[in-house]
Design a protein around this motif. Structure first.
Motif, mmCIF file in Angstrom:
data_model
loop_
_atom_site.group_PDB
_atom_site.id
_atom_site.type_symbol
_atom_site.label_atom_id
_atom_site.label_comp_id
_atom_site.label_asym_id
_atom_site.label_seq_id
_atom_site.Cartn_x
_atom_site.Cartn_y
_atom_site.Cartn_z
ATOM 1 N N UNK A 1 3.007 -4.488 -5.513
ATOM 2 C CA UNK A 1 2.763 -3.729 -6.847
ATOM 3 C C UNK A 1 2.558 -4.600 -8.099
ATOM 4 N N UNK A 2 3.256 -5.757 -7.871
ATOM 5 C CA UNK A 2 3.127 -6.715 -9.199
ATOM 6 C C UNK A 2 1.910 -7.546 -9.036
ATOM 7 N N UNK A 3 1.171 -7.269 -8.033
ATOM 8 C CA UNK A 3 -0.036 -8.104 -7.805
ATOM 9 C C UNK A 3 0.031 -9.402 -7.651
ATOM 10 N N UNK A 4 1.124 -9.764 -6.907
ATOM 11 C CA UNK A 4 1.399 -11.375 -6.480
ATOM 12 C C UNK A 4 1.220 -11.785 -4.850
ATOM 13 N N UNK A 5 0.022 -10.819 -4.382
ATOM 14 C CA UNK A 5 -0.335 -11.009 -2.946
ATOM 15 C C UNK A 5 -1.862 -11.352 -3.035
ATOM 16 N N UNK A 6 -2.167 -12.771 -2.508
ATOM 17 C CA UNK A 6 -3.496 -13.266 -2.224
ATOM 18 C C UNK A 6 -4.504 -12.108 -1.367
ATOM 19 N N UNK A 7 -5.578 -12.001 -1.464
ATOM 20 C CA UNK A 7 -6.481 -11.086 -0.692
ATOM 21 C C UNK A 7 -6.182 -11.206 0.741
ATOM 22 N N UNK A 8 -6.622 -12.717 1.051
ATOM 23 C CA UNK A 8 -6.214 -13.033 2.429
ATOM 24 C C UNK A 8 -4.972 -12.444 3.157
ATOM 25 N N UNK A 9 -3.878 -12.929 2.367
ATOM 26 C CA UNK A 9 -2.587 -12.139 2.932
ATOM 27 C C UNK A 9 -2.627 -10.716 3.312
ATOM 28 N N UNK A 10 -3.216 -9.990 2.121
ATOM 29 C CA UNK A 10 -3.174 -8.527 2.426
ATOM 30 C C UNK A 10 -3.904 -8.047 3.503
ATOM 31 N N UNK A 11 -5.124 -8.935 3.696
ATOM 32 C CA UNK A 11 -6.027 -8.624 4.846
ATOM 33 C C UNK A 11 -5.178 -8.985 6.066
ATOM 34 N N UNK A 12 -4.525 -9.926 6.398
ATOM 35 C CA UNK A 12 -3.907 -10.209 7.467
ATOM 36 C C UNK A 12 -2.848 -9.110 7.706
ATOM 37 N N UNK A 13 -2.201 -8.799 6.862
ATOM 38 C CA UNK A 13 -0.913 -7.829 6.973
ATOM 39 C C UNK A 13 -1.752 -6.367 7.504
ATOM 40 N N UNK A 14 -2.904 -6.205 7.134
ATOM 41 C CA UNK A 14 -3.488 -5.148 7.318
ATOM 42 C C UNK A 14 -3.976 -5.108 8.861
ATOM 43 N N UNK A 15 -4.592 -6.364 9.176
ATOM 44 C CA UNK A 15 -4.951 -6.283 10.492
ATOM 45 C C UNK A 15 -3.682 -6.187 11.305
ATOM 46 N N UNK A 16 -2.671 -6.919 11.381
ATOM 47 C CA UNK A 16 -1.544 -6.908 11.933
ATOM 48 C C UNK A 16 -1.056 -5.330 12.030
ATOM 49 N N UNK A 17 -0.867 -4.958 11.121
ATOM 50 C CA UNK A 17 -0.555 -3.351 11.100
ATOM 51 C C UNK A 17 -1.068 -2.431 11.962
#
Length: 443
Positions: free
Chosen positions: A37-53
């Motif tokens: 929420x503080x926009x401190x996550x890189x796009x590729x990190x978020x995509x990796x989390x979305x895939x794992x989830x």
């Protein structure tokens, strides 16, 4: 990720903080929400989390995976090791240590909180204050962390009820105050839904205090250790013996506290020999003054015998040396610590042989009473010990210096860390109880 200029970063202050709490209280989810929420996550990190989830059948990203990086952590849904994260907002830079909740990993909380200026202790609103909550509060008090945030999580599972939050906040604050914790700020949150983490919650309009991020950005942090007792543990003796520097002899190390100046009279401990600072080299350049956390090389006017493990201090402010150390410790090893235990004691850059002479007491977390002369400390126990060292040590009280008032005990047979120790009095004196601020929840 949000764009922050170099100029903005240089103007912001740095806050080191740690998270702690019982198993499944939502520490990793809170940290993930804070980063997301503080926009401190890189796009590729978020995509990796979305895939794992998605691979686990979850419809929404599991933000806890942003910090649970070990394979075993992701498989079990728990935190095992301390996860360090670095992020920044326009107002402040942060170094975060996300520590595990299981009792057997309490040792990791000691590691994460040892350098923290603030600790966030999470509590599940359904369970309230439990033994592990008390243990984490005791460790924060023992390590003299100046600021503690009580984050009452999963408020969405108790209908966002104010009375539930108020009861937990009152119980924890009373316990922490008895331990001498100087400041407790209680915040009701839902890490999963994002309530009061970065953005204020519309579902808890009865709460008028700061969100977690607002408090982290505004809590006063003092890094001015320049006026503390000056201490330089010697890490390495530099002698190039080259044609350009045939007689150069410098003593290198990171200044643990205070300020050193050229021309100042200093004493080398434990030998007690004295000299004057003839020069200070910082990043290869001579300087007249150096201060806390700077890594420097000090040159002395006299040919004094100095080696790794020695401590350089101002002659007018030298600590006493002793072979009898009394301290409060948190035992972190699986094997117990017993009277008569032969150990290695590491203090700063010096390691000496030692023996545990006595264990006067063990802390009972439930009521903060002392169990006298237990004879042994088991894993995660907090107690008092008396140690006799083979060589004199120049130690400060932990209340005066977190750097030179701390030590660890090591198993000489295999190098395992046994115990983390703090010299001197165990806990700070309790602060007087004051009325809450106007927002109603700054306990």
């Amino acid at each position: 990720m949000s764009t922050i200029t170099t100029e903005a970063l240089s103007a912001t202050t740095l806050l080191r903080f740690a998270t702690a709490g019982s198993v499944d209280d939502g520490k990793s989810t809170l940290v993930g929400r804070l980063l997301h929420d503080s926009k401190s996550v890189l796009v590729d990190q978020l995509e990796a989390v979305e895939r794992a989830s998605a691979s686990r059948g979850q419809e929404t990203p599991d933000l806890a995976l942003l910090t649970d990086g070990l394979r075993a952590e992701r498989e079990q849904g728990i935190t095992i090791d301390v996860a360090y994260r670095y992020f920044a907002t326009p107002r402040r830079r942060f170094i975060l240590a996300d520590t595990p909740g299981h009792v057997q990993y309490t040792r990791n909380m000691v590691t994460g909180a040892s350098t923290a200026e603030l600790t966030v202790v999470l509590v599940d609103a359904r369970n309230g204050v439990v033994e592990q909550t008390r243990r984490h509060a005791a460790i924060a008090a023992l390590l003299r962390v100046p600021h503690v945030v009580l984050a009452v999580n999963k408020m969405d599972l108790v209908g966002y009820e104010e009375r539930v939050f108020a009861a937990i906040a009152e119980e924890f604050t009373a316990y922490a105050t008895e331990l001498g914790v100087p400041e407790v700020t209680a915040i009701p949150i839902s890490a999963l839904a994002g309530d009061n983490v970065v953005d204020a919650s519309a579902r808890m309009d009865w709460y008028g205090g700061p969100t977690v991020l607002e408090h982290l950005e505004t809590v006063p942090v003092s890094h001015d250790l320049a006026h503390c007792h000056a201490r330089l543990p010697v890490q390495y003796v530099i002698r190039p013996q080259t044609a350009e520097l045939p007689d150069y002899r410098g003593y290198a190390g990171q200044i643990a506290a205070g300020t050193f100046r050229v021309g100042e009279e200093v004493t080398v401990l434990p030998s007690g020999r004295t000299s004057t600072i003839a020069g200070i080299d910082l990043l290869g350049e001579p300087v007249d003054v150096a201060w806390t956390t700077q890594s420097v090389t000090v040159l002395l006017a006299d040919d004094v015998d100095v080696s790794r493990g020695d401590l350089i201090v101002p002659s007018k402010d030298a600590p006493a040396t002793t072979q009898d150390v009394e301290a409060t410790v948190c035992h972190v090893a699986d094997q117990p610590l017993t009277v008569g235990h032969r150990v290695l004691l590491k203090h700063g850059t010096r390691t000496v042989r030692a023996i545990v002479k006595d264990i006067p007491s063990r802390l009972t977390l439930a009521d903060l009473s002392l169990h006298p002369h237990p004879g042994t400390l088991a894993a995660n126990d907090i107690g008092r010990v008396k140690i006799r060292t083979a060589e004199p040590l120049p130690v400060d009280s932990y209340a005066d210096s977190r750097r030179t008032g701390s030590f660890i005990l090591i198993d000489p047979s295999d190098g395992t860390t046994l115990t983390a120790g703090m010299v001197g009095e165990s806990f700070a004196a309790p602060e007087p109880v004051t009325d809450p601020d106007d927002d109603g929840w700054d306990f």
